[in-house]
Motif scaffolding. Structure first.
Motif, mmCIF file in Angstrom:
data_model
loop_
_atom_site.group_PDB
_atom_site.id
_atom_site.type_symbol
_atom_site.label_atom_id
_atom_site.label_comp_id
_atom_site.label_asym_id
_atom_site.label_seq_id
_atom_site.Cartn_x
_atom_site.Cartn_y
_atom_site.Cartn_z
ATOM 1 N N ASN A 142 0.937 -1.172 0.003
ATOM 2 C CA ASN A 142 -0.144 0.008 -0.054
ATOM 3 C C ASN A 142 0.933 1.146 -0.205
ATOM 4 N N GLY A 143 2.261 1.114 -0.041
ATOM 5 C CA GLY A 143 3.056 2.427 -0.208
ATOM 6 C C GLY A 143 3.406 2.830 1.090
ATOM 7 N N HIS A 144 3.164 2.408 2.202
ATOM 8 C CA HIS A 144 3.826 2.574 3.613
ATOM 9 C C HIS A 144 5.129 2.153 3.793
ATOM 10 N N ILE A 145 5.870 3.017 4.510
ATOM 11 C CA ILE A 145 7.342 2.364 4.742
ATOM 12 C C ILE A 145 7.164 1.218 5.700
ATOM 13 N N LYS A 146 7.846 0.234 5.258
ATOM 14 C CA LYS A 146 7.991 -0.837 6.544
ATOM 15 C C LYS A 146 8.697 -0.570 7.765
ATOM 16 N N VAL A 147 8.312 -1.162 8.745
ATOM 17 C CA VAL A 147 9.103 -0.757 10.346
ATOM 18 C C VAL A 147 8.740 -1.894 11.118
ATOM 19 N N ASN A 148 9.708 -2.051 12.059
ATOM 20 C CA ASN A 148 9.428 -3.013 13.067
ATOM 21 C C ASN A 148 8.862 -2.399 14.159
ATOM 22 N N GLU A 149 8.688 -3.192 15.243
ATOM 23 C CA GLU A 149 7.945 -2.526 16.312
ATOM 24 C C GLU A 149 8.463 -1.295 17.228
ATOM 25 N N TYR A 150 9.678 -1.097 17.093
ATOM 26 C CA TYR A 150 10.200 0.204 17.460
ATOM 27 C C TYR A 150 10.585 1.215 16.109
ATOM 28 N N PRO A 200 11.888 1.406 25.705
ATOM 29 C CA PRO A 200 10.633 1.862 25.868
ATOM 30 C C PRO A 200 9.518 0.772 25.810
ATOM 31 N N LYS A 201 8.399 0.952 26.159
ATOM 32 C CA LYS A 201 7.492 -0.022 26.253
ATOM 33 C C LYS A 201 6.730 0.229 24.918
ATOM 34 N N LYS A 202 6.587 -0.788 24.159
ATOM 35 C CA LYS A 202 5.739 -0.945 23.071
ATOM 36 C C LYS A 202 4.435 -0.344 22.882
ATOM 37 N N LEU A 203 4.096 0.349 21.993
ATOM 38 C CA LEU A 203 2.710 0.953 21.826
ATOM 39 C C LEU A 203 1.645 -0.391 21.636
ATOM 40 N N ASN A 204 0.698 -0.187 22.423
ATOM 41 C CA ASN A 204 -0.663 -1.310 22.266
ATOM 42 C C ASN A 204 -1.475 -0.810 21.389
ATOM 43 N N TYR A 205 -1.507 -1.228 20.243
ATOM 44 C CA TYR A 205 -2.321 -0.700 19.040
ATOM 45 C C TYR A 205 -3.757 -1.247 19.326
ATOM 46 N N ASN A 206 -3.867 -2.076 20.190
ATOM 47 C CA ASN A 206 -5.281 -2.640 20.326
ATOM 48 C C ASN A 206 -6.007 -1.807 21.493
ATOM 49 N N ASN A 207 -5.452 -0.477 22.033
ATOM 50 C CA ASN A 207 -5.926 0.300 22.792
ATOM 51 C C ASN A 207 -5.990 1.714 22.367
ATOM 52 N N ILE A 208 -6.330 1.745 21.070
ATOM 53 C CA ILE A 208 -6.085 3.056 20.532
ATOM 54 C C ILE A 208 -7.501 3.615 20.308
ATOM 55 N N PRO A 209 -7.924 4.899 21.020
ATOM 56 C CA PRO A 209 -9.100 5.513 20.910
ATOM 57 C C PRO A 209 -9.565 6.201 19.483
ATOM 58 N N LEU A 210 -10.551 5.924 19.086
ATOM 59 C CA LEU A 210 -11.088 6.617 17.663
ATOM 60 C C LEU A 210 -12.186 7.404 18.181
ATOM 61 N N CYS A 211 -12.002 8.890 17.894
ATOM 62 C CA CYS A 211 -13.063 9.880 18.443
ATOM 63 C C CYS A 211 -13.388 10.563 17.182
ATOM 64 N N ILE A 212 -14.801 10.799 17.237
ATOM 65 C CA ILE A 212 -15.397 11.963 15.930
ATOM 66 C C ILE A 212 -15.967 12.857 16.737
ATOM 67 N N LYS A 265 7.792 9.283 20.574
ATOM 68 C CA LYS A 265 8.578 9.239 21.670
ATOM 69 C C LYS A 265 9.354 7.825 21.973
ATOM 70 N N ILE A 266 8.426 6.610 21.428
ATOM 71 C CA ILE A 266 9.044 5.360 21.423
ATOM 72 C C ILE A 266 10.162 5.043 20.786
ATOM 73 N N CYS A 267 10.028 5.663 19.375
ATOM 74 C CA CYS A 267 11.069 5.565 18.395
ATOM 75 C C CYS A 267 12.652 6.229 18.777
ATOM 76 N N VAL A 268 12.491 7.435 19.433
ATOM 77 C CA VAL A 268 13.460 8.204 19.789
ATOM 78 C C VAL A 268 13.987 7.576 21.214
ATOM 79 N N GLU A 269 13.362 7.144 22.113
ATOM 80 C CA GLU A 269 13.845 6.276 23.271
ATOM 81 C C GLU A 269 14.485 4.913 23.106
ATOM 82 N N GLN A 270 13.891 4.468 21.891
ATOM 83 C CA GLN A 270 14.570 3.151 21.412
ATOM 84 C C GLN A 270 15.915 3.513 20.808
#
Length: 463
Positions: A288-296, A336-348, A325-330
């Motif tokens: 889809n044209g996004h840059i591939k990255v690992n968890e950090y 740093p603690k990895k971001l939990n993508y299952n706990n992301i709020p979606l707000c409208i 913040k996670i990227c720079v601290e890595q």
């Protein structure tokens, strides 16, 4: 000139990464081709929410009589609504510029291109300069997806929508995600006839079906015309005030023709990687044209990182902040603690507001969970009756076996704030017991959460 860290892009991901890098002692530069703050500050989160606040105030005046206050001669000044939005943006951009100076971050204006390992070329109107770096973070964000149509002057994306200087008599919006819904609400509130076209069977297709149904009823009641299971078959530009569209229904193969002043395309965004020189160092992209990255957030090339909308995942400012913040601290070896993508709020931020996190009921069942579902309507809540905002409800979903909070879906006044309690509880792996044991103030919107949880376990007091 050599930097420990160069960040390309100054949106929420970019400027936060630069500041965190500087805080941790890195000699840092940020490259920006146009406007500090990126899409969020200049065209998205901030200016659109300013418009929505004006719409909220207008609607409040219209119903002030029910509070015992007669508001006479209420006038809408569209130019001042837009000016307030622009002034907020200008003020916050000054704030970002101040933070750059405060943290001794070198701000470089121009277009960046990776030439070779650890070398960046920045072109501006009058200069070309090369910079060396130890680490590079790509935070170039995303751009609006384009419709496959001829260029039409009054067909605009979200950026163009912020430049409309008159109240359209009739406007058509393509796409019913967050951007589409917010513009639909705004223009309806200020007096435009609004048509919303969605290719899926429900508006807000990623939401829990009950939430989608509730906002559909609300929008229809407001007079917004919803055309689901539909697509734009043809667009014919007649003049600057009139464009004719032919809309096809997938369901019954019928066609309707409408004439509108403006068309807003809100069909999503695509990552911005054009002319960055990624191929010069071999940085890999997804299909889809996004840059591939690992968890950090490191790419396949050492010392090259990417964060924000340019990588797969959520195109949300609050996600970008955390990734930065996670990227720079890595980079600094802080683990740093990895971001939990299952706990992301979606707000409208329509009226009523919408907020959700985790699985929908359908998704939870598809995952094989045995679930407990609880609901509580704001029409039964004391605080909602006091404010006169009784639309909507809260829906909670728990795993029966372990009490895991699988999902929460809200529609109503204040839910974009209330969702934070859910996020914290899920982050702490709380069960319903911890929430029910916490005394919530009365009267308050937060009580609705307790009531919904009680309903899930057959303990309802007020419903």
């Amino acid at each position: 000139m050599h930097f420990d860290l160069i960040v390309i892009g100054s949106g929420p991901a970019g400027y936060v990464a630069a500041i965190r890098g500087a805080q941790l002692g890195l000699k840092t530069a940020i490259v920006e081709k146009k406007e500090l703050g990126g899409v969020c500050l200049n065209w998205g989160c901030i200016p659109t929410k300013s418009l929505l606040q004006s719409a909220n105030i207008l609607e409040l005046f219209k119903k002030s009589k029910q509070y015992g206050i007669q508001a006479k001669q209420v006038e809408l000044n569209f130019a001042k609504i837009l000016a307030r939005s622009s002034n907020l943006v200008a003020d916050l951009k000054k704030g970002v510029a101040f933070l750059m100076k405060k943290n001794e971050i070198q701000l470089i204006y121009g277009t960046a291109k990776i030439l070779e390992e650890k070398t960046l070329l920045v072109k501006s109107k009058n200069n070309k300069n090369k910079y060396k770096f130890s680490n590079l973070i790509i935070a170039t964000g995303a751009q609006p997806k384009k419709l496959d149509t001829p260029k039409i002057p009054n067909l605009v994306n979200y950026k163009g929508a912020m430049s409309i200087r008159e109240i359209p008599k009739k406007i058509l919006i393509i796409g019913s995600g967050a951007i589409g819904l917010e513009f639909a609400y705004f223009y309806n509130a200020i007096g435009s006839k609004v048509i919303l076209v969605e290719k899926n069977s429900q508006i807000l297709p990623t939401a829990d079906s009950e939430i989608s149904l509730e906002i559909s009823k609300n929008f229809t009641h407001k007079g917004i015309q919803l055309l689901t299971n539909s697509r734009i078959k043809s667009i014919k530009y007649l003049n600057s005030k009139n464009t004719q569209l032919e809309i096809e229904s997938f369901k019954n193969k019928d066609y309707i023709k409408v004439n509108v002043d403006y068309i807003i395309s809100a069909i999503g965004v695509a990552p911005y990687t054009k002319n960055l020189g990624l191929e010069n160092v071999g940085i890999q992209l997804t299909n889809n044209g996004h840059i591939k990255v690992n968890e950090y957030y490191e790419t396949n090339i050492k010392n090259f990182y990417a964060i924000g909308d340019v990588i797969p995942g959520f195109s949300l400012a609050h996600v970008a902040y955390h990734e930065a913040k996670i990227c720079v601290e890595q980079i600094m070896g802080l683990h740093p603690k990895k971001l939990n993508y299952n706990n992301i709020p979606l707000c409208i931020y329509t009226k009523p507001e919408l907020a959700f996190v985790g699985y929908s009921e359908k998704e939870a069942l598809a995952k094989g969970f045995d679930i407990s579902v609880g609901k509580f309507p704001f029409s039964a809540l004391g605080k909602s009756k006091i404010t006169g905002e009784t639309e909507g409800f809260i829906k909670v979903i728990f795993d029966k076996k372990y009490g895991e909070w699988l999902g929460c879906h809200m529609i109503g006044k204040g839910v974009t704030e209330l969702i934070t309690e859910v996020l914290l509880a899920r982050n702490l792996e709380s069960t319903p017991n911890e929430i029910l044991a916490t005394t919530h103030p009365h009267p308050s919107i937060t009580e609705s959460l307790v009531e919904a949880i009680e309903n899930a376990y057959g303990k309802s007091i007020h419903f």
